[in-house]
Design a protein around this motif. Structure first.
Motif, PDB file in Angstrom:
ATOM      1  N   LEU A   1      -1.255  -2.223   5.690  1.00  0.00           N
ATOM      2  CA  LEU A   1      -2.152  -2.942   4.891  1.00  0.00           C
ATOM      3  C   LEU A   1      -3.254  -3.086   6.428  1.00  0.00           C
ATOM      4  O   LEU A   1      -2.992  -4.053   6.747  1.00  0.00           O
ATOM      5  CB  LEU A   1      -2.090  -3.927   4.658  1.00  0.00           C
ATOM      6  CG  LEU A   1      -3.468  -4.136   3.660  1.00  0.00           C
ATOM      7  CD1 LEU A   1      -2.514  -4.738   1.739  1.00  0.00           C
ATOM      8  CD2 LEU A   1      -4.002  -6.211   4.483  1.00  0.00           C
TER       9      LEU A   1
ATOM     10  N   GLN B   1      -2.103   6.566  -0.462  1.00  0.00           N
ATOM     11  CA  GLN B   1      -3.233   5.708  -0.490  1.00  0.00           C
ATOM     12  C   GLN B   1      -3.845   6.496   1.331  1.00  0.00           C
ATOM     13  O   GLN B   1      -3.667   6.637   1.929  1.00  0.00           O
ATOM     14  CB  GLN B   1      -3.298   4.712  -0.107  1.00  0.00           C
ATOM     15  CG  GLN B   1      -3.122   4.080  -1.379  1.00  0.00           C
ATOM     16  CD  GLN B   1      -4.972   3.786  -2.041  1.00  0.00           C
ATOM     17  OE1 GLN B   1      -5.692   4.441  -1.459  1.00  0.00           O
ATOM     18  NE2 GLN B   1      -5.047   2.803  -3.284  1.00  0.00           N
TER      19      GLN B   1
ATOM     20  N   TYR C   1       1.982  -2.035  -6.123  1.00  0.00           N
ATOM     21  CA  TYR C   1       1.369  -0.962  -5.144  1.00  0.00           C
ATOM     22  C   TYR C   1      -0.328  -0.929  -5.424  1.00  0.00           C
ATOM     23  O   TYR C   1      -0.661  -0.577  -6.613  1.00  0.00           O
ATOM     24  CB  TYR C   1       2.246   0.206  -5.470  1.00  0.00           C
ATOM     25  CG  TYR C   1       3.542   0.599  -4.700  1.00  0.00           C
ATOM     26  CD1 TYR C   1       3.496   0.172  -2.800  1.00  0.00           C
ATOM     27  CD2 TYR C   1       4.035   0.524  -5.232  1.00  0.00           C
ATOM     28  CE1 TYR C   1       4.574   0.485  -2.219  1.00  0.00           C
ATOM     29  CE2 TYR C   1       5.673   0.740  -4.604  1.00  0.00           C
ATOM     30  CZ  TYR C   1       5.994   0.052  -3.072  1.00  0.00           C
ATOM     31  OH  TYR C   1       6.865   0.217  -2.381  1.00  0.00           O
ATOM     32  N   VAL C   2      -0.590  -0.493  -4.389  1.00  0.00           N
ATOM     33  CA  VAL C   2      -2.798  -0.907  -4.915  1.00  0.00           C
ATOM     34  C   VAL C   2      -3.017   0.252  -5.081  1.00  0.00           C
ATOM     35  O   VAL C   2      -2.581   1.508  -4.418  1.00  0.00           O
ATOM     36  CB  VAL C   2      -3.319  -1.288  -3.543  1.00  0.00           C
ATOM     37  CG1 VAL C   2      -4.585  -1.052  -3.777  1.00  0.00           C
ATOM     38  CG2 VAL C   2      -2.760  -2.548  -2.942  1.00  0.00           C
TER      39      VAL C   2
ATOM     40  N   THR D   1      -7.647  -5.304   1.461  1.00  0.00           N
ATOM     41  CA  THR D   1      -7.367  -5.754   3.110  1.00  0.00           C
ATOM     42  C   THR D   1      -8.335  -6.225   3.366  1.00  0.00           C
ATOM     43  O   THR D   1      -8.064  -7.012   4.671  1.00  0.00           O
ATOM     44  CB  THR D   1      -7.653  -3.693   3.624  1.00  0.00           C
ATOM     45  OG1 THR D   1      -6.405  -2.897   3.107  1.00  0.00           O
ATOM     46  CG2 THR D   1      -7.157  -3.571   5.178  1.00  0.00           C
TER      47      THR D   1
ATOM     48  N   GLN E   1      -8.250  -0.952  -2.484  1.00  0.00           N
ATOM     49  CA  GLN E   1      -7.727  -1.162  -1.314  1.00  0.00           C
ATOM     50  C   GLN E   1      -8.364  -0.924  -0.472  1.00  0.00           C
ATOM     51  O   GLN E   1      -7.809  -2.697   0.633  1.00  0.00           O
ATOM     52  CB  GLN E   1      -6.915  -0.232  -0.586  1.00  0.00           C
ATOM     53  CG  GLN E   1      -5.867  -0.386   0.415  1.00  0.00           C
ATOM     54  CD  GLN E   1      -5.739   0.795   1.652  1.00  0.00           C
ATOM     55  OE1 GLN E   1      -5.366   1.228   2.755  1.00  0.00           O
ATOM     56  NE2 GLN E   1      -6.181   2.241   1.464  1.00  0.00           N
TER      57      GLN E   1
ATOM     58  N   VAL F   1       1.079  -1.190  -0.378  1.00  0.00           N
ATOM     59  CA  VAL F   1      -0.051  -0.265   0.101  1.00  0.00           C
ATOM     60  C   VAL F   1       1.354   1.437  -0.401  1.00  0.00           C
ATOM     61  O   VAL F   1       1.659   1.321   1.067  1.00  0.00           O
ATOM     62  CB  VAL F   1      -0.930  -0.102   1.423  1.00  0.00           C
ATOM     63  CG1 VAL F   1      -2.025   1.429   1.190  1.00  0.00           C
ATOM     64  CG2 VAL F   1      -1.575  -1.126   1.631  1.00  0.00           C
TER      65      VAL F   1
END
Length: 528
Positions: free
Chosen positions: A66, A25, A82-83, A91, A87, A21
């Protein structure tokens, strides 16, 4: 479009640090209810959105955890994904199924494990997946099956042993759905950070789906009726009573309307009503909400929606007041509603996955108002010392709001003047700081064996104390600020449940004794 990602593979990639992540974010904000609904969508094969990944060989300097998990470092010289979008879903999936890392601590307002409910309705509208505290599953052995063992063969085998043959077969079929489920994935590969920032910004501006509120606004619209305008009108109507925000909380309003018009708080049930009927019945909704707000103002002193432990508590109340609106409430009905309110608050009844409990309470509230006998107050709740010693004061939490209303119910007196506290002001402005430590925090920090902050800040050490008085008390020990109090402080003590140990500066004894007094007061309110 990349190859779809099986759930197990996604969990493995998060474990080995190759899916992460980025620091830009936002954090994990989904409630436990949302995670349970995601599991329901995956199980039913409903579309649940794709995941957008940014692939790079250069790790970012700033990354986020996360959910509540600190991710392992990625393997050396291995591309990292990478998200950028998805997310919350990833998660929830990882937190639900992973078994290698220490599970996130249960918290009804942040995260709860997800279970499959064998006894829930299994239709397209209902869900068999619920987010529950482990303690809620103890008294119904065999009913709730934990999803966290679905990808752990040993744990799954152990969990299925106590089940009947039929339920064993059923849960194996459920497990297979999740084993076969695929996450749609798009991968954006670039080392150009500027392009990545632009993609992230655009993704978060696009793809806004039609909400149930927007759908129903169109469904019920006529030249003289606009649902959105009606809700905004209610906001103006209730603004003077501190409940103006109710009209801008579309989800809450839809649930109230649905409960009143259909006896079912799920907004989806409104789709089954003719738009003409919604328009014709809206005056009943308006009056029911007004009567519900008047009830909590008059009987609980609440002057602002944010002081309600759960805003959703208005749903059963409004449903109750939608029937026989011209007839006053009886003393017996009032007593039942109050016991229900306190039990649902102290018992965190609407945390986690509250839909089933809200629906049950709506049905029981209608029974109560129709004189058919009711189970509304039949809520098991164990108010004990931990509620006041383990919950820290935070005006946004259910526990703290419940504590504030408990203290208000005691008709508190000013610590220094002995005059009655103006609760209309204290319970009208959520941002007022009228709640302070009985044992000042700065005083406790100066002690040789200073207690930890989480002990100092527990609910049991708080009372309704004005900011002006708190400044005057400052960092003085209770025995010292006692000289500024009236000679006779019995009314002050009873109005705040203060034991004599407070003024002996005995913090451990004070915590124990005041906690006991608070528990007894809570049990009285709950009718225990």
């Amino acid at each position: 479009m990349s190859e779809p990602l099986p759930l197990r593979k996604a969990i493995e990639r998060i474990h080995n640090g190759t899916m992460r992540v980025p620091g830009f974010q936002r954090g994990f904000i989904w409630e436990p209810t949302s995670a349970a609904l995601l599991m329901d969508s995956i199980y039913k094969g409903f579309p649940f959105g794709s995941v957008l990944l940014w692939r790079t060989r250069t790790a970012l300097k700033t990354e986020k955890e996360l959910g509540g998990f600190e991710l392992r470092p990625p393997e050396k010289d291995y591309p990292v994904d990478y998200v950028l979008d998805g997310q919350q879903r990833l998660t929830s999936i990882f937190s639900t199924f992973q078994t290698e890392l220490t599970p996130i601590e249960e918290n009804p307002e942040v995260w709860l494990p997800v279970y499959y409910d064998f006894e829930a309705e299994g239709d397209a509208q209902g869900t068999r997946f619920v987010a529950l505290q482990e303690s809620e599953t103890v008294n119904t052995p065999g009913r709730y099956f934990p999803l966290n063992c679905f990808f752990d063969p040993v744990a799954f085998s152990s969990a299925t042993k106590p089940l009947s043959i039929d339920r064993n077969i059923e849960i194996v079929k459920v497990q297979e759905r999740f084993k076969e489920a695929l996450i749609p994935v798009e991968t954006f590969e670039s080392e150009d950070r500027t392009s990545v920032a632009i993609v992230f910004e655009r993704v978060n501006r696009m793809g806004v789906e039609l909400t149930m509120f927007e759908l129903l606004t169109a469904w019920t619209w006529s030249e003289d009726f606009d649902l959105q305008e009606k809700f905004l009108g209610l906001a103006e109507t209730f603004e003077n009573f501190g409940f103006g925000s109710i009209g801008t909380d579309n989800d809450l309003m839809l649930r109230c309307c649905s409960a009143i018009l259909q006896g079912d708080p799920a907004p989806e049930s409104l789709v089954n009503i003719n738009g003409t009927n919604v328009r014709a019945s809206f005056e009943v909704v308006e009056k029911a909400l007004g009567l519900a707000i008047d009830f909590v103002r008059t009987n609980l002193g609440v002057r602002h929606l944010k002081f309600m432990p759960y805003s959703a508590q208005l749903i059963p109340l409004a449903t109750f007041f939608s029937v026989r609106q011209s007839q006053p409430i009886t003393n017996d009905e009032r007593a039942v509603l109050l016991r229900w309110f306190w039990r649902s608050s102290f018992g965190h009844r609407y945390s986690g996955n509250p839909g089933r409990n809200i629906k049950r309470d709506v049905e029981a509230a209608l029974e109560l108002r129709n004189g058919a006998g009711t189970t509304l107050e039949d809520i098991a709740v164990d108010v004990n010392e931990r509620f006041f010693t383990e919950n820290q004061f935070n005006s946004r939490t259910v526990a703290t709001k419940t504590m504030i209303l408990l203290l208000a119910s005691l008709k508190p007196k000013s610590f220094l003047s002995g005059q009655g506290v103006e609760l209309d002001k204290v319970l009208a402005e959520p941002n007022r700081h009228e709640y302070h430590h009985c044992f000042p925090r700065s005083h406790l920090r100066k002690l040789p064996n200073s207690p930890a902050d989480k002990v100092t800040n527990c609910l049991a050490n708080f009372a309704i104390i004005s900011r002006a008085e708190n400044r005057k008390i400052s960092d003085r020990a209770p025995s010292v600020y006692r000289v500024d109090m009236p000679a006779n402080i019995e009314a002050i003590k009873s109005g705040a449940l203060l034991p004599d140990s407070l003024f002996r500066d005995d913090f451990p004894a004070f915590l124990e004794e005041r906690t006991s007094l608070l528990v007894q007061a809570a049990k009285t309110l709950c009718g225990s």
